[in-house]
Design an enzyme around this catalytic site. Structure first.
Site, short mmCIF file in Angstrom:
data_model
loop_
_atom_site.label_atom_id
_atom_site.label_comp_id
_atom_site.label_asym_id
_atom_site.label_seq_id
_atom_site.Cartn_x
_atom_site.Cartn_y
_atom_site.Cartn_z
N ARG A 124 0.82 -1.21 0.00
CA ARG A 124 0.00 0.00 0.00
C ARG A 124 0.86 1.27 0.00
O ARG A 124 0.55 2.25 -0.68
CB ARG A 124 -0.92 -0.02 1.23
CG ARG A 124 -2.07 0.95 1.20
CD ARG A 124 -2.99 0.74 2.40
NE ARG A 124 -3.47 -0.62 2.53
CZ ARG A 124 -4.49 -1.12 1.84
NH1 ARG A 124 -5.15 -0.36 1.01
NH2 ARG A 124 -4.87 -2.38 2.00
N HIS B 264 -19.24 9.84 0.71
CA HIS B 264 -19.55 8.49 1.20
C HIS B 264 -21.07 8.30 1.19
O HIS B 264 -21.80 9.18 1.65
CB HIS B 264 -19.01 8.32 2.62
CG HIS B 264 -19.26 6.97 3.19
ND1 HIS B 264 -18.55 5.86 2.80
CD2 HIS B 264 -20.18 6.54 4.09
CE1 HIS B 264 -19.00 4.80 3.46
NE2 HIS B 264 -19.98 5.19 4.24
N ASN C 209 -13.72 13.34 0.34
CA ASN C 209 -14.37 12.09 -0.04
C ASN C 209 -15.88 12.27 0.06
O ASN C 209 -16.37 13.05 0.87
CB ASN C 209 -13.92 10.95 0.89
CG ASN C 209 -14.47 9.61 0.46
OD1 ASN C 209 -14.52 9.29 -0.73
ND2 ASN C 209 -14.90 8.80 1.42
C1 GRF Z 1 -20.57 6.99 -4.77
O1 GRF Z 1 -21.76 6.58 -4.13
C2 GRF Z 1 -19.52 7.33 -3.76
O2 GRF Z 1 -20.03 7.87 -2.58
C3 GRF Z 1 -18.94 5.98 -3.47
O3 GRF Z 1 -18.85 5.39 -4.75
C4 GRF Z 1 -19.91 5.88 -5.57
C5 GRF Z 1 -19.30 6.33 -6.87
O4 GRF Z 1 -20.26 6.31 -7.91
N1 GRF Z 1 -17.70 6.08 -2.74
P1 GRF Z 1 -19.86 6.53 -9.46
O5 GRF Z 1 -18.85 5.46 -9.84
O6 GRF Z 1 -19.26 7.89 -9.58
O7 GRF Z 1 -21.17 6.40 -10.18
#
Ligand code: GRF
Length: 215
Positions: free
Chosen positions: A60, A104, A102
């Site tokens: 990582r 989420h 980020n």
């Molecule tokens: C989103 O729901 C984000 O919060 C999560 O992954 C998804 C990404 O969606 N971490 P996309 O690939 O941009 O449609």
């Protein structure tokens, strides 16, 4: 301030950032994915730092160093993770302290981790939501910048619920990133959604996945 977007998936959140005219200097992916085509279609450079090892011996720190080296070449000042599937190590937080965001698909601190939508659905809570936060070394921790509730409806599947959440993320994430870029981001205390479990809807969703995302 130029932004790097990190993505691994379909890229619909990336698409919303592009549509909002945010100054995206590069899209970095860890695997071949839909986000690449969306970036290319918008004339945004794509950097591939491909992850080939998803096992226990994944290095990582070395992978993170490669990501940082790629980003530094673009002179970005802010990083926006948009469905990025690799947990990155310390060096990116050292290189961009407090400058990694980020989104989420849950009301953090409830339902951390990769299976947030499935867990919210399985838990029986009436609503979930999405959270935009500053990313820290601990997955789905870090100061919360914005949250919005999303109802869970009868008959919802993980896919239908996730799409309803993403519809909100596509509005909330660009707006929040813009407020960070422009220096007007809300402080956590100004948010109207409780950010801890005390007396809040978050109590019902107390199944916290503390496992680290590995892709
Ligand atoms: C989103 O729901 C984000 O919060 C999560 O992954 C998804 C990404 O969606 N971490 P996309 O690939 O941009 O449609």
């Amino acid at each position: 301030m130029r932004i790097a977007v990190l993505a691994s998936g379909t890229g619909s959140i990336l698409e919303s950032l592009i549509a909002d005219d945010l100054p995206i200097g590069v899209v970095l992916v860890d695997r071949p994915c839909g986000a690449e085509g969306i970036a290319a279609g918008a004339g945004i450079p794509v950097e591939r730092v491909l992850r080939t090892n998803f096992g226990r011996d994944f290095d990582r720190d070395r992978f993170t160093d490669d990501v940082v080296a790629a980003l530094v070449r673009y002179g970005v000042g802010l990083i926006a993770m948009a469905g990025y599937g690799t947990v990155l190590g310390r060096s990116i937080h050292d290189a961009y302290p407090g400058r990694i965001l980020n989104t989420h698909p849950a009301l953090l601190p409830a339902f951390k981790g990769w299976h947030a939508v499935e867990q919210a659905l399985a838990s029986g809570v009436a609503e979930t939501g999405c959270t935009v936060h500053v990313a820290t070394l601990e997955v789905d921790e870090g100061p919360i910048l914005a949250q919005e509730r999303v109802p869970i409806l009868p008959g919802d599947t993980p896919a239908s619920l996730h799409e309803r959440i993403k519809a909100v993320e596509r509005r909330l994430y660009p707006a929040t990133i813009r407020s960070v870029v422009e220096g007007t981001a809300a402080q956590p205390a100004e948010l109207d959604v409780p950010t801890n479990g005390a007396g809040s809807i978050l109590e019902a969703g107390s199944t916290i996945d503390t496992g680290r995302r590995t892709g």
